[in-house]
Design an enzyme around this catalytic site. Structure first.
Site, PDB file in Angstrom:
ATOM      1  N   LYS A 205       4.499 -43.622 -55.800  1.00 18.97           N
ATOM      2  CA  LYS A 205       4.404 -44.010 -57.208  1.00 18.97           C
ATOM      3  C   LYS A 205       5.078 -42.950 -58.079  1.00 18.97           C
ATOM      4  CE  LYS A 205       1.084 -44.998 -60.824  1.00 18.97           C
ATOM      5  NZ  LYS A 205      -0.274 -45.255 -61.243  1.00 18.97           N
ATOM      6  N   GLU A 211       3.992 -34.297 -49.568  1.00 14.05           N
ATOM      7  CA  GLU A 211       4.032 -34.812 -48.186  1.00 14.05           C
ATOM      8  C   GLU A 211       5.176 -35.817 -48.034  1.00 14.05           C
ATOM      9  OE1 GLU A 211       1.337 -34.653 -50.111  1.00 14.05           O
ATOM     10  OE2 GLU A 211      -0.456 -34.147 -48.956  1.00 14.05           O
ATOM     11  N   GLY A 265      -2.354 -46.131 -57.801  1.00 18.14           N
ATOM     12  CA  GLY A 265      -1.834 -45.970 -56.433  1.00 18.14           C
ATOM     13  C   GLY A 265      -2.664 -46.723 -55.410  1.00 18.14           C
ATOM     14  N   ARG A 266      -3.988 -46.605 -55.503  1.00 11.82           N
ATOM     15  CA  ARG A 266      -4.846 -47.248 -54.495  1.00 11.82           C
ATOM     16  C   ARG A 266      -5.026 -48.740 -54.737  1.00 11.82           C
ATOM     17  NH1 ARG A 266      -7.173 -43.454 -57.444  1.00 11.82           N
ATOM     18  NH2 ARG A 266      -8.825 -43.958 -58.932  1.00 11.82           N
ATOM     19  N   GLU A 351     -12.029 -42.542 -53.939  1.00 13.54           N
ATOM     20  CA  GLU A 351     -11.156 -41.955 -54.959  1.00 13.54           C
ATOM     21  C   GLU A 351     -11.449 -42.583 -56.319  1.00 13.54           C
ATOM     22  OE1 GLU A 351      -6.879 -40.225 -54.177  1.00 13.54           O
ATOM     23  OE2 GLU A 351      -6.610 -42.231 -54.972  1.00 13.54           O
ATOM     24  N   HIS A 382     -20.896 -48.464 -29.306  1.00 14.64           N
ATOM     25  CA  HIS A 382     -20.974 -47.537 -28.173  1.00 14.64           C
ATOM     26  C   HIS A 382     -20.707 -46.120 -28.614  1.00 14.64           C
ATOM     27  CE1 HIS A 382     -21.249 -50.986 -25.486  1.00 14.64           C
ATOM     28  NE2 HIS A 382     -20.445 -51.556 -26.366  1.00 14.64           N
ATOM     29  N   LYS A 511      -4.238 -29.469 -54.478  1.00 10.59           N
ATOM     30  CA  LYS A 511      -2.768 -29.541 -54.485  1.00 10.59           C
ATOM     31  C   LYS A 511      -2.195 -28.294 -55.154  1.00 10.59           C
ATOM     32  CE  LYS A 511      -2.081 -34.554 -55.016  1.00 10.59           C
ATOM     33  NZ  LYS A 511      -1.617 -35.595 -55.910  1.00 10.59           N
TER      34      LYS A 511
HETATM   35  O1  LIG Z   1       2.301 -42.713 -54.464  1.00  7.04           O
HETATM   36  P1  LIG Z   1       2.231 -41.258 -54.731  1.00  7.04           P
HETATM   37  O2  LIG Z   1       2.571 -40.918 -56.148  1.00  7.04           O
HETATM   38  O3  LIG Z   1       3.100 -40.498 -53.753  1.00  7.04           O
HETATM   39  O4  LIG Z   1       0.749 -40.780 -54.533  1.00  7.04           O
HETATM   40  C1  LIG Z   1       0.107 -40.910 -53.305  1.00  7.04           C
HETATM   41  C2  LIG Z   1      -1.373 -40.755 -53.427  1.00  7.04           C
HETATM   42  O5  LIG Z   1      -1.692 -39.477 -53.917  1.00  7.04           O
HETATM   43  C3  LIG Z   1      -2.806 -39.543 -54.795  1.00  7.04           C
HETATM   44  O6  LIG Z   1      -2.353 -39.316 -56.081  1.00  7.04           O
HETATM   45  C4  LIG Z   1      -3.868 -38.551 -54.434  1.00  7.04           C
HETATM   46  O7  LIG Z   1      -3.359 -37.298 -54.150  1.00  7.04           O
HETATM   47  C5  LIG Z   1      -3.320 -40.958 -54.635  1.00  7.04           C
HETATM   48  O8  LIG Z   1      -4.035 -41.381 -55.738  1.00  7.04           O
HETATM   49  C6  LIG Z   1      -2.058 -41.699 -54.376  1.00  7.04           C
HETATM   50  O9  LIG Z   1      -2.300 -42.960 -53.832  1.00  7.04           O
END
Ligand SMILES: O=P(O)(O)OC[C@H]1O[C@](O)(CO)[C@@H](O)[C@@H]1O
Length: 545
Positions: A205, A211, A265-266, A351, A382, A511
């Protein structure tokens, strides 16, 4: 935010809970022939059974009153009509627009967004069809056989969960998901792939998430290193709200699919973030998935409170969390293909509702979102079901199961699966008394003294609540209904908690600190000034390198 009458309604609910305990579910079922009918709801084939919870019709009335004083319905209208209910980020919350028909206007910031929403959907479909048919090829002219989605959190969990859930409909290229910054993730994924036939989708987003950007760079080097720099544009697509940042990465405009800041995002699976799902199962199935979610939106928007599945699922969740004080809930899909659903719901729920202040920034007066966890059945039986049945904490369980599997030739497997699902909720509810344990053991011919020694270990308290969602089959439409049901349930609970479900400031601190710690970990800075534990960890780690 003023909530006249809320505190009194909550006190009444808590007093009712006190008076209700101890609640005997066996007796309730024995004395209430209509208990299942009274405490279950249906939307077409989708059944929500909450009769195996320690509650009565008075509980439901008190929960209904509470929801009214919390203004849940008013807040629902505010969300659906594009009000900026995400106050801390000054944003509307309109993921429902992503599955709304083109001819029904949805207004955000004073303008109808449906044209843009459907333009992106159509562009996704054209691209997905091109990749699926082979019209869109890699740089060497070969057909794309594998897509790799690089994203994390909401840009990973939703599409990864849905791709697996819809495996029977998967007739496009293989789909892989890389999320972790741990190089093992991308290394292991790429090991089996051929650069000439691999397409990467960079999904973020913000297009700043460390990452995702780190994995995207590694992927770009992998393509450029084997096929040359010019090949990069043929092997990448991107999904983001930050189109300027995507352009800087070098992805051609016609391979960039946008969405909007009013999609959290979620909550973004329905947007272009769903592109890998669409490539995997085809645009038609993806549209059926959106249609299922839209049906749930319509139901949520219009059904009276006591017939409204998301509202009632939320109210039962609130009952367990706040009135009963249960700290967690387990989500157990009796469906191997929903094995990523618990992880997806963890982000959606925790979240959203893992907050400690109200919308007004005041400390909350009640517990907020529970710990959400789970694994598919029957595997969990199990593993951790021991604790669910006999542990000292009560953890409400949410079962999901389809009446029909996708493997008619293996219907005996499915019958076993369903029998196990129903048996678990029955066992949690009924339990087994000491007397019953003794009688059973004696009937099996055990010696009386062994019976006395072992019987206490074979007692199940019972009265452990569970709900069940039962549906015909896990097709795209039903997956859409289920995910939207959970989204709205999280919303309902957030309104009862009085919190903003749509920000996530709690992810920031770690972060920020990681950014500051990187040069220390790399050995470019020393750990002076850090707390003794962090400095000690850094020193020990450096000694091990
Ligand atoms: O889509 P992006 O901006 O890379 O964010 C990834 C995820 O990181 C977050 O901001 C949390 O660190 C989530 O809310 C989001 O879904």
């Amino acid at each position: 935010m003023e909530r006249p009458g809320f505190d009194a309604a909550l006190s009444a609910l808590k007093a009712h809970r006190e008076a209700l305990m101890p609640f005997d579910m066996r007796k309730a079922f024995a004395s209430e022939p209509d208990r299942f009918k009274a405490f279950s709801l249906r939307l077409d084939d989708l059944l929500f059974d909450f009769s195996k919870c320690a509650l009565t019709s008075e509980t439901v009335s008190l929960l209904e009153a509470l929801a009214r004083t919390a203004g849940v319905e008013r807040r629902r209208e505010a969300m659906l009509s594009g009000e900026k209910i995400n106050a801390t980020e000054n944003r509307a919350v309109l993921h429902t627009a992503l599955r709304n028909p083109a001819d029904r206007p949805v207004i955000a910031d004073g303008r109808d967004v449906m044209g843009e929403v459907h333009a992106v959907l159509d562009a996704m479909a054209t691209f997905a069809d091109g990749v699926r048919s082979g019209a869109i090829k890699g740089a060497t002219g070969q057909k794309i056989t594998d897509i790799v989605n690089i994203g994390i959190g909401g840009s990973d969990l939703g599409p990864a969960m849905a791709t697996l859930a819809l495996a029977p409909y998967h007739d496009g290229p293989r789909a892989h998901y890389v999320s972790n910054v741990d190089g093992a993730h991308i290394a292991d994924t790429l090991k089996a792939l051929d650069p000439a036939t691999t397409l990467f989708i960079i999904a973020s987003k913000t297009f700043t998430t460390i990452e995702t950007m780190t994995n995207a760079d590694t992927a770009r080097r992998w393509i450029a290193g084997t096929l040359g720099d010019d090949a990069v544009s043929s092997h990448f697509a991107a999904v983001s709200t930050a189109l300027d940042k995507v352009a800087a990465f070098g992805i051609p405009q016609d391979r960039v699919f946008g969405f909007w800041d009013w999609v959290g995002g979620r909550y973004s699976l329905w947007s272009a973030i769903g592109l890998p799902v669409m490539i995997a199962v085809g645009p038609e199935n993806f549209r059926a998935f959106l249609a299922g979610a839209h049906e749930m939106d319509e139901h949520f928007a219009t059904a009276p409170m006591l017939q409204n599945l998301p509202l009632m699922l939320g109210l039962v969740g609130y009952w367990h969390r706040v009135a009963c004080g249960y700290p967690a809930r387990a989500v157990i899909p009796y469906d191997q293909r929903l094995s990523r659903l618990p992880a997806y719901l963890q982000q959606l729920d925790m979240e959203s509702n893992g907050k400690g202040v109200t919308i007004d920034g005041e400390p909350v007066a009640t517990p907020t979102g529970p710990l959400v966890w789970g694994e598919p059945g029957t595997n969990g039986q199990h593993a951790f079901f021991q604790l669910l049945h006999q542990g000292t904490d009560v953890i409400p369980v949410e079962f999901l199961v389809a009446a029909q599997g996708h493997e008619p030739e293996l219907s005996h497997h499915h019958d076993l699966l369903v029998a196990n699902c129903f048996a678990q909720s029955e066992a949690l509810m009924k339990g087994r008394t000491l007397e019953e344990a003794r009688t059973q053991m004696l009937a099996k011919g055990m010696a009386a003294e062994d019976v006395e020694a072992i019987a206490p270990h074979r007692v199940f308290s019972g009265n452990r609540p569970s709900v069940t969602l039962l549906y015909r089959t896990l097709d795209p439409f039903t997956l859409g209904r289920l995910v939207a049901l959970y989204e709205h349930r999280v919303f309902v609970e957030a309104q009862l908690f009085g919190i903003n479900a749509f920000d996530q400031w709690g992810v920031e601190l770690g972060k920020e600190l990681a950014t500051g710690l990187l040069p220390v970990v790399e050995g470019k800075q020393d750990a002076a000034g850090r707390d003794a534990s962090t400095a000690g960890l850094v020193r020990h780690m450096r000694g091990l390198k």
